[in-house]
Scaffold this active site. Structure first.
Site, short mmCIF file in Angstrom:
data_model
loop_
_atom_site.label_atom_id
_atom_site.label_comp_id
_atom_site.label_asym_id
_atom_site.label_seq_id
_atom_site.Cartn_x
_atom_site.Cartn_y
_atom_site.Cartn_z
N HIS A 14 27.68 -51.99 0.58
CA HIS A 14 27.23 -52.26 1.96
C HIS A 14 27.58 -53.71 2.29
O HIS A 14 26.91 -54.64 1.85
CB HIS A 14 25.71 -52.06 2.09
CG HIS A 14 25.20 -52.28 3.49
ND1 HIS A 14 24.41 -51.37 4.15
CD2 HIS A 14 25.38 -53.30 4.37
CE1 HIS A 14 24.13 -51.83 5.36
NE2 HIS A 14 24.70 -53.00 5.51
N HIS A 16 29.32 -56.50 5.42
CA HIS A 16 29.85 -56.79 6.75
C HIS A 16 30.89 -57.90 6.61
O HIS A 16 30.55 -59.02 6.24
CB HIS A 16 28.74 -57.27 7.69
CG HIS A 16 27.63 -56.28 7.84
ND1 HIS A 16 27.59 -55.33 8.83
CD2 HIS A 16 26.52 -56.07 7.09
CE1 HIS A 16 26.50 -54.59 8.70
NE2 HIS A 16 25.83 -55.01 7.65
N LYS A 100 28.73 -43.74 9.12
CA LYS A 100 27.54 -44.59 9.13
C LYS A 100 26.67 -44.34 10.35
O LYS A 100 27.14 -44.40 11.47
CB LYS A 100 27.98 -46.07 9.12
CG LYS A 100 26.85 -47.07 9.29
CD LYS A 100 25.93 -47.15 8.08
CE LYS A 100 24.71 -48.02 8.35
NZ LYS A 100 24.83 -49.35 7.80
N HIS A 137 21.47 -46.42 8.09
CA HIS A 137 20.51 -47.50 8.35
C HIS A 137 19.21 -46.79 8.71
O HIS A 137 19.06 -46.28 9.82
CB HIS A 137 21.00 -48.38 9.51
CG HIS A 137 20.10 -49.55 9.76
ND1 HIS A 137 20.46 -50.85 9.53
CD2 HIS A 137 18.82 -49.60 10.18
CE1 HIS A 137 19.44 -51.65 9.80
NE2 HIS A 137 18.43 -50.91 10.21
N HIS A 175 20.34 -50.54 2.14
CA HIS A 175 19.42 -51.69 2.07
C HIS A 175 17.95 -51.27 2.06
O HIS A 175 17.19 -51.57 2.97
CB HIS A 175 19.69 -52.75 3.15
CG HIS A 175 20.06 -52.23 4.51
ND1 HIS A 175 19.37 -51.25 5.16
CD2 HIS A 175 21.07 -52.58 5.34
CE1 HIS A 175 19.92 -51.03 6.33
NE2 HIS A 175 20.96 -51.81 6.46
N ASP A 248 24.73 -56.24 1.71
CA ASP A 248 24.46 -56.42 3.14
C ASP A 248 24.81 -57.84 3.59
O ASP A 248 24.23 -58.34 4.55
CB ASP A 248 23.00 -56.08 3.48
CG ASP A 248 22.77 -55.93 4.97
OD1 ASP A 248 23.74 -55.77 5.73
OD2 ASP A 248 21.60 -55.99 5.39
C1 NCD Z 1 23.57 -56.58 9.82
C2 NCD Z 1 24.61 -57.31 10.65
O1 NCD Z 1 24.41 -58.50 10.93
O2 NCD Z 1 25.61 -56.70 11.02
N1 NCD Z 1 22.32 -57.29 9.90
C3 NCD Z 1 21.25 -57.16 9.09
O3 NCD Z 1 20.21 -57.72 9.40
N2 NCD Z 1 21.30 -56.52 7.96
C4 NCD Z 1 23.46 -55.16 10.27
C5 NCD Z 1 22.69 -54.28 9.32
O4 NCD Z 1 23.18 -53.96 8.24
O5 NCD Z 1 21.58 -53.89 9.66
ZN ZN Z 2 21.91 -51.84 8.14
#
Ligand code: NCD
Ligand code: ZN
Length: 347
Positions: A14, A16, A100, A137, A175, A248
Protein backbone atom coordinates in the site's frame (compact mmCIF):
# COMPACT_ATOMS: atom_id res chain seq x y z
CA UNK A 1 22.09 -9.25 20.12
CA UNK A 2 21.43 -9.61 16.40
CA UNK A 3 23.53 -7.11 14.43
CA UNK A 4 22.48 -8.00 10.92
CA UNK A 5 19.54 -9.64 9.25
CA UNK A 6 19.16 -10.65 5.62
CA UNK A 7 15.64 -11.19 4.28
CA UNK A 8 14.07 -11.61 0.89
CA UNK A 9 13.46 -8.21 -0.61
CA UNK A 10 10.25 -6.78 0.87
CA UNK A 11 7.26 -5.42 -1.06
CA UNK A 12 5.04 -2.52 -0.08
CA UNK A 13 1.40 -3.52 -0.50
CA UNK A 14 0.00 0.00 0.00
CA UNK A 15 1.94 3.00 -1.28
CA UNK A 16 1.23 6.46 -2.67
CA UNK A 17 3.89 7.63 -5.12
CA UNK A 18 1.75 10.42 -6.59
CA UNK A 19 2.62 11.95 -9.95
CA UNK A 20 4.91 14.46 -11.69
CA UNK A 21 7.46 16.25 -9.44
CA UNK A 22 6.28 14.53 -6.27
CA UNK A 23 6.58 11.12 -7.96
CA UNK A 24 10.12 11.86 -9.10
CA UNK A 25 11.09 13.03 -5.62
CA UNK A 26 9.56 10.21 -3.54
CA UNK A 27 9.86 7.08 -5.68
CA UNK A 28 13.63 6.52 -5.13
CA UNK A 29 13.04 6.18 -1.37
CA UNK A 30 10.84 3.15 -1.99
CA UNK A 31 12.86 1.71 -4.88
CA UNK A 32 16.01 1.57 -2.71
CA UNK A 33 14.53 -1.07 -0.37
CA UNK A 34 11.42 -2.65 -1.91
CA UNK A 35 11.06 -5.03 -4.85
CA UNK A 36 7.48 -4.13 -5.73
CA UNK A 37 4.76 -1.83 -4.48
CA UNK A 38 1.05 -1.49 -4.95
CA UNK A 39 0.76 2.06 -6.28
CA UNK A 40 -2.45 3.68 -5.14
CA UNK A 41 -4.67 5.16 -7.86
CA UNK A 42 -5.94 8.23 -5.95
CA UNK A 43 -4.38 10.76 -8.31
CA UNK A 44 -6.15 13.83 -9.63
CA UNK A 45 -7.77 12.66 -11.86
CA UNK A 46 -7.73 9.06 -10.54
CA UNK A 47 -6.43 5.98 -12.41
CA UNK A 48 -9.87 4.71 -13.45
CA UNK A 49 -9.41 2.77 -16.69
CA UNK A 50 -6.94 0.38 -18.26
CA UNK A 51 -5.75 3.24 -20.48
CA UNK A 52 -5.14 5.39 -17.37
CA UNK A 53 -3.25 2.45 -15.83
CA UNK A 54 -0.98 1.98 -18.84
CA UNK A 55 -0.11 5.68 -18.83
CA UNK A 56 0.47 5.85 -15.08
CA UNK A 57 2.69 2.77 -15.05
CA UNK A 58 4.82 4.34 -17.79
CA UNK A 59 5.17 7.55 -15.73
CA UNK A 60 6.20 5.59 -12.64
CA UNK A 61 8.75 3.51 -14.58
CA UNK A 62 10.16 6.70 -16.14
CA UNK A 63 10.69 8.17 -12.65
CA UNK A 64 12.84 5.25 -11.43
CA UNK A 65 16.55 5.72 -10.79
CA UNK A 66 18.65 4.22 -13.63
CA UNK A 67 19.25 0.49 -13.22
CA UNK A 68 16.48 0.02 -10.65
CA UNK A 69 14.64 -3.33 -10.79
CA UNK A 70 11.67 -2.01 -8.80
CA UNK A 71 8.28 -3.06 -10.21
CA UNK A 72 5.22 -0.83 -9.74
CA UNK A 73 1.92 -2.73 -9.39
CA UNK A 74 -0.90 -0.53 -10.64
CA UNK A 75 -4.45 -0.53 -9.26
CA UNK A 76 -7.78 0.57 -10.66
CA UNK A 77 -9.77 3.24 -8.77
CA UNK A 78 -13.31 1.91 -8.38
CA UNK A 79 -16.23 4.24 -9.08
CA UNK A 80 -19.98 3.74 -9.35
CA UNK A 81 -19.48 3.50 -13.13
CA UNK A 82 -16.46 1.19 -13.44
CA UNK A 83 -16.84 -1.13 -16.45
CA UNK A 84 -16.28 -4.84 -15.60
CA UNK A 85 -15.02 -5.53 -19.15
CA UNK A 86 -12.36 -2.83 -18.88
CA UNK A 87 -11.29 -4.13 -15.45
CA UNK A 88 -10.96 -7.64 -16.84
CA UNK A 89 -8.95 -6.40 -19.83
CA UNK A 90 -6.60 -4.48 -17.52
CA UNK A 91 -6.11 -7.56 -15.35
CA UNK A 92 -5.54 -9.98 -18.23
CA UNK A 93 -3.10 -7.57 -19.90
CA UNK A 94 -1.08 -7.34 -16.67
CA UNK A 95 -1.81 -3.64 -16.25
CA UNK A 96 -3.92 -3.87 -13.08
CA UNK A 97 -2.98 -6.02 -10.08
CA UNK A 98 -6.22 -5.20 -8.26
CA UNK A 99 -9.15 -2.85 -7.87
CA UNK A 100 -9.19 -0.28 -5.07
CA UNK A 101 -12.32 0.83 -3.23
CA UNK A 102 -12.38 4.28 -1.71
CA UNK A 103 -15.71 5.10 -0.12
CA UNK A 104 -16.43 8.59 -1.50
CA UNK A 105 -14.88 11.28 0.69
CA UNK A 106 -13.18 8.88 3.11
CA UNK A 107 -9.67 10.22 2.52
CA UNK A 108 -7.32 12.17 0.23
CA UNK A 109 -8.58 12.32 -3.39
CA UNK A 110 -11.51 10.01 -2.79
CA UNK A 111 -14.26 12.34 -4.01
CA UNK A 112 -14.75 10.16 -7.12
CA UNK A 113 -15.01 6.99 -5.01
CA UNK A 114 -17.98 4.72 -4.46
CA UNK A 115 -21.29 6.23 -3.34
CA UNK A 116 -23.70 3.38 -4.20
CA UNK A 117 -22.46 -0.05 -3.20
CA UNK A 118 -25.07 -1.90 -5.27
CA UNK A 119 -23.57 -0.46 -8.43
CA UNK A 120 -20.19 -2.14 -7.89
CA UNK A 121 -21.58 -5.67 -7.56
CA UNK A 122 -21.06 -6.53 -11.27
CA UNK A 123 -17.39 -5.52 -11.00
CA UNK A 124 -16.91 -7.60 -7.85
CA UNK A 125 -18.59 -10.60 -9.47
CA UNK A 126 -16.21 -10.32 -12.40
CA UNK A 127 -13.18 -9.98 -10.13
CA UNK A 128 -14.25 -13.07 -8.20
CA UNK A 129 -14.51 -14.96 -11.47
CA UNK A 130 -11.09 -13.96 -12.82
CA UNK A 131 -9.20 -14.10 -9.50
CA UNK A 132 -8.49 -10.38 -9.21
CA UNK A 133 -7.77 -8.89 -5.77
CA UNK A 134 -10.08 -6.37 -4.08
CA UNK A 135 -8.24 -3.66 -2.09
CA UNK A 136 -10.27 -1.71 0.42
CA UNK A 137 -10.05 1.54 2.31
CA UNK A 138 -12.36 0.21 4.98
CA UNK A 139 -14.10 3.17 6.57
CA UNK A 140 -17.81 3.99 6.77
CA UNK A 141 -18.25 7.68 6.07
CA UNK A 142 -21.84 8.03 7.28
CA UNK A 143 -21.75 11.33 9.25
CA UNK A 144 -23.59 9.60 12.11
CA UNK A 145 -20.56 7.34 12.68
CA UNK A 146 -17.79 8.57 14.98
CA UNK A 147 -14.49 8.88 13.10
CA UNK A 148 -12.84 6.42 15.52
CA UNK A 149 -15.51 3.80 14.73
CA UNK A 150 -15.44 4.06 10.95
CA UNK A 151 -13.37 0.92 10.42
CA UNK A 152 -15.41 -1.30 12.74
CA UNK A 153 -18.71 -0.11 11.25
CA UNK A 154 -17.47 -0.59 7.68
CA UNK A 155 -16.56 -4.20 8.48
CA UNK A 156 -20.03 -4.95 9.84
CA UNK A 157 -22.02 -2.96 7.33
CA UNK A 158 -20.09 -3.55 4.07
CA UNK A 159 -17.25 -6.01 4.26
CA UNK A 160 -18.96 -8.96 5.93
CA UNK A 161 -21.86 -8.82 3.43
CA UNK A 162 -19.41 -8.54 0.48
CA UNK A 163 -17.36 -11.54 1.60
CA UNK A 164 -20.55 -13.59 1.94
CA UNK A 165 -21.89 -12.46 -1.44
CA UNK A 166 -18.54 -13.17 -3.16
CA UNK A 167 -16.88 -15.99 -1.18
CA UNK A 168 -14.22 -16.51 -3.86
CA UNK A 169 -13.15 -12.86 -3.91
CA UNK A 170 -9.78 -12.29 -2.23
CA UNK A 171 -9.79 -9.08 -0.21
CA UNK A 172 -7.17 -6.85 1.38
CA UNK A 173 -8.37 -4.60 4.18
CA UNK A 174 -5.72 -1.92 3.98
CA UNK A 175 -4.01 0.05 6.73
CA UNK A 176 -5.68 -1.78 9.61
CA UNK A 177 -6.14 0.68 12.46
CA UNK A 178 -8.14 -1.05 15.19
CA UNK A 179 -8.32 -4.17 17.31
CA UNK A 180 -11.71 -4.80 15.66
CA UNK A 181 -9.97 -4.80 12.28
CA UNK A 182 -7.26 -7.19 13.46
CA UNK A 183 -9.79 -9.59 14.99
CA UNK A 184 -11.93 -9.49 11.88
CA UNK A 185 -9.07 -10.21 9.46
CA UNK A 186 -7.89 -13.11 11.58
CA UNK A 187 -11.43 -14.54 11.57
CA UNK A 188 -11.91 -14.04 7.81
CA UNK A 189 -8.51 -15.35 6.65
CA UNK A 190 -7.52 -16.65 4.16
CA UNK A 191 -10.19 -14.85 2.11
CA UNK A 192 -9.22 -11.56 3.74
CA UNK A 193 -5.74 -10.24 4.53
CA UNK A 194 -4.72 -6.92 6.05
CA UNK A 195 -1.84 -4.49 5.66
CA UNK A 196 -0.35 -2.66 8.63
CA UNK A 197 1.52 0.68 8.57
CA UNK A 198 4.54 1.68 10.67
CA UNK A 199 2.65 4.50 12.38
CA UNK A 200 -0.38 2.48 13.51
CA UNK A 201 1.98 0.14 15.41
CA UNK A 202 4.05 2.94 16.96
CA UNK A 203 1.57 5.63 17.98
CA UNK A 204 -1.74 6.14 19.69
CA UNK A 205 -4.10 9.11 19.59
CA UNK A 206 -2.59 10.56 22.76
CA UNK A 207 0.73 10.92 20.92
CA UNK A 208 -1.17 12.76 18.19
CA UNK A 209 -3.45 15.01 20.26
CA UNK A 210 -2.36 14.75 23.89
CA UNK A 211 0.42 17.31 23.93
CA UNK A 212 -0.64 19.85 21.34
CA UNK A 213 -2.12 18.98 17.97
CA UNK A 214 0.60 17.35 15.87
CA UNK A 215 -0.71 17.63 12.30
CA UNK A 216 1.95 15.23 11.05
CA UNK A 217 0.23 12.37 12.86
CA UNK A 218 -2.97 12.94 10.91
CA UNK A 219 -3.77 10.13 8.50
CA UNK A 220 -6.78 8.08 7.45
CA UNK A 221 -7.80 5.87 9.14
CA UNK A 222 -6.92 7.97 12.18
CA UNK A 223 -4.53 6.62 14.80
CA UNK A 224 -6.57 5.10 17.62
CA UNK A 225 -6.22 3.95 21.24
CA UNK A 226 -3.33 2.24 22.99
CA UNK A 227 -5.21 -1.06 23.04
CA UNK A 228 -5.74 -0.80 19.28
CA UNK A 229 -2.04 -0.09 18.80
CA UNK A 230 -1.02 -3.09 20.89
CA UNK A 231 -3.35 -5.40 18.95
CA UNK A 232 -1.94 -4.15 15.63
CA UNK A 233 1.64 -4.49 16.83
CA UNK A 234 1.08 -8.04 18.07
CA UNK A 235 -0.58 -8.94 14.74
CA UNK A 236 2.22 -7.49 12.61
CA UNK A 237 5.04 -9.06 14.59
CA UNK A 238 3.29 -12.44 14.91
CA UNK A 239 4.26 -13.48 11.38
CA UNK A 240 0.68 -14.78 10.82
CA UNK A 241 0.00 -15.19 7.11
CA UNK A 242 -2.99 -12.81 6.98
CA UNK A 243 -0.98 -9.72 8.03
CA UNK A 244 1.57 -8.01 5.78
CA UNK A 245 3.48 -4.85 5.10
CA UNK A 246 1.84 -1.77 3.63
CA UNK A 247 3.46 1.54 4.53
CA UNK A 248 0.72 3.88 3.28
CA UNK A 249 3.59 6.30 2.71
CA UNK A 250 1.70 9.35 1.41
CA UNK A 251 3.65 12.57 0.81
CA UNK A 252 1.89 15.92 0.82
CA UNK A 253 3.36 19.37 0.25
CA UNK A 254 4.00 21.07 3.61
CA UNK A 255 1.44 23.79 2.92
CA UNK A 256 -1.33 21.23 2.42
CA UNK A 257 -0.40 19.29 5.58
CA UNK A 258 -0.49 22.46 7.66
CA UNK A 259 -3.55 24.10 6.06
CA UNK A 260 -6.64 24.89 8.16
CA UNK A 261 -8.12 21.67 6.81
CA UNK A 262 -4.98 19.59 6.78
CA UNK A 263 -4.36 16.73 4.34
CA UNK A 264 -4.39 13.16 5.68
CA UNK A 265 -1.25 11.11 5.07
CA UNK A 266 2.32 10.63 6.35
CA UNK A 267 5.43 10.32 4.23
CA UNK A 268 7.40 7.41 5.69
CA UNK A 269 9.19 5.76 2.74
CA UNK A 270 12.65 7.08 3.79
CA UNK A 271 12.42 5.23 7.13
CA UNK A 272 9.82 2.52 6.44
CA UNK A 273 11.63 -0.83 6.41
CA UNK A 274 14.01 0.47 9.09
CA UNK A 275 11.07 1.37 11.34
CA UNK A 276 9.44 -2.04 10.95
CA UNK A 277 12.81 -3.67 11.74
CA UNK A 278 13.10 -1.55 14.89
CA UNK A 279 9.59 -2.53 16.05
CA UNK A 280 10.17 -6.24 15.42
CA UNK A 281 13.54 -6.00 17.19
CA UNK A 282 12.06 -4.18 20.22
CA UNK A 283 9.51 -6.97 20.58
CA UNK A 284 12.03 -9.78 20.12
CA UNK A 285 10.38 -10.77 16.82
CA UNK A 286 13.04 -10.07 14.19
CA UNK A 287 12.66 -13.70 13.12
CA UNK A 288 9.15 -12.86 11.85
CA UNK A 289 10.12 -9.77 9.85
CA UNK A 290 10.65 -11.67 6.60
CA UNK A 291 7.19 -13.29 6.78
CA UNK A 292 5.50 -9.93 7.36
CA UNK A 293 7.58 -7.90 4.90
CA UNK A 294 8.40 -10.33 2.10
CA UNK A 295 6.35 -13.55 2.15
CA UNK A 296 2.79 -13.07 3.41
CA UNK A 297 1.89 -10.32 0.94
CA UNK A 298 2.96 -12.16 -2.22
CA UNK A 299 1.18 -15.30 -1.02
CA UNK A 300 -2.08 -13.42 -0.49
CA UNK A 301 -1.75 -11.81 -3.92
CA UNK A 302 -0.86 -15.12 -5.58
CA UNK A 303 2.56 -13.83 -6.67
CA UNK A 304 6.02 -15.32 -6.10
CA UNK A 305 8.21 -13.69 -3.44
CA UNK A 306 11.21 -11.68 -4.63
CA UNK A 307 14.39 -13.59 -5.38
CA UNK A 308 16.72 -10.76 -4.33
CA UNK A 309 17.51 -10.04 -0.68
CA UNK A 310 18.26 -6.99 1.45
CA UNK A 311 20.38 -6.78 4.56
CA UNK A 312 19.54 -4.58 7.54
CA UNK A 313 22.23 -3.77 10.08
CA UNK A 314 22.15 -2.29 13.56
CA UNK A 315 23.85 1.02 12.80
CA UNK A 316 22.28 4.26 14.05
CA UNK A 317 21.63 7.13 11.63
CA UNK A 318 19.56 10.29 11.63
CA UNK A 319 16.47 10.48 9.42
CA UNK A 320 16.30 13.50 7.10
CA UNK A 321 13.70 16.09 8.10
CA UNK A 322 12.30 16.77 4.67
CA UNK A 323 12.31 15.85 1.01
CA UNK A 324 12.86 18.56 -1.60
CA UNK A 325 10.37 18.60 -4.45
CA UNK A 326 10.90 20.44 -7.73
CA UNK A 327 8.32 23.00 -8.71
CA UNK A 328 5.56 24.63 -6.71
CA UNK A 329 5.19 21.86 -4.11
CA UNK A 330 8.71 22.57 -2.83
CA UNK A 331 8.99 20.00 -0.01
CA UNK A 332 7.35 17.29 2.07
CA UNK A 333 8.21 16.57 5.70
CA UNK A 334 9.44 13.07 6.52
CA UNK A 335 7.98 10.85 9.25
CA UNK A 336 10.54 10.54 12.10
CA UNK A 337 12.64 13.31 10.54
CA UNK A 338 15.54 14.21 12.84
CA UNK A 339 15.14 11.05 14.94
CA UNK A 340 17.87 8.51 15.46
CA UNK A 341 16.95 5.29 13.66
CA UNK A 342 18.74 2.21 15.07
CA UNK A 343 18.58 0.07 11.89
CA UNK A 344 19.67 0.86 8.38
CA UNK A 345 19.65 -0.86 5.00
CA UNK A 346 23.10 -2.03 3.94
CA UNK A 347 23.81 -0.41 0.58
C1 NCD B 1 -3.65 8.79 1.78
C2 NCD B 1 -3.20 9.85 0.78
O1 NCD B 1 -2.69 10.89 1.21
O2 NCD B 1 -3.36 9.64 -0.42
N1 NCD B 1 -3.81 9.41 3.06
C3 NCD B 1 -3.88 8.79 4.26
O3 NCD B 1 -4.18 9.45 5.24
N2 NCD B 1 -3.59 7.53 4.42
C4 NCD B 1 -4.89 8.13 1.29
C5 NCD B 1 -5.24 6.87 2.05
O4 NCD B 1 -4.56 5.85 1.90
O5 NCD B 1 -6.20 6.89 2.80
ZN1 ZN C 1 -6.46 4.36 2.43
Amino acid sequence: MTQRITIRKPDDWHLHVRDNEMLRACLPFTARAFGRAICMPNLLPPVRTTADGVAYRARVLAALPPGSTFLPLITCYLTDDTDPDDVERGFRDGVFTGVKLYPANATTNSAAGVTDYRKIEPVLARMEKIGMRFLIHGEEVDPAIDVFDREAVFIERRLIPFTKMFPGLKVILEHLSSKAGVDYVRSAAPQVGGTITPYHIRHNRTDWLGWGNKPYFYCMPVIKTESDRLALRAAATSGEACFFLGTDSAPHPVAKKLATTGAAGLFNAPVAIETYAQVFDEDGKLGNLEAFASLNGPRHYGLPPNEETITLERVAWTAPEEMKVDGPDERALIYRGGETIPWRVLA
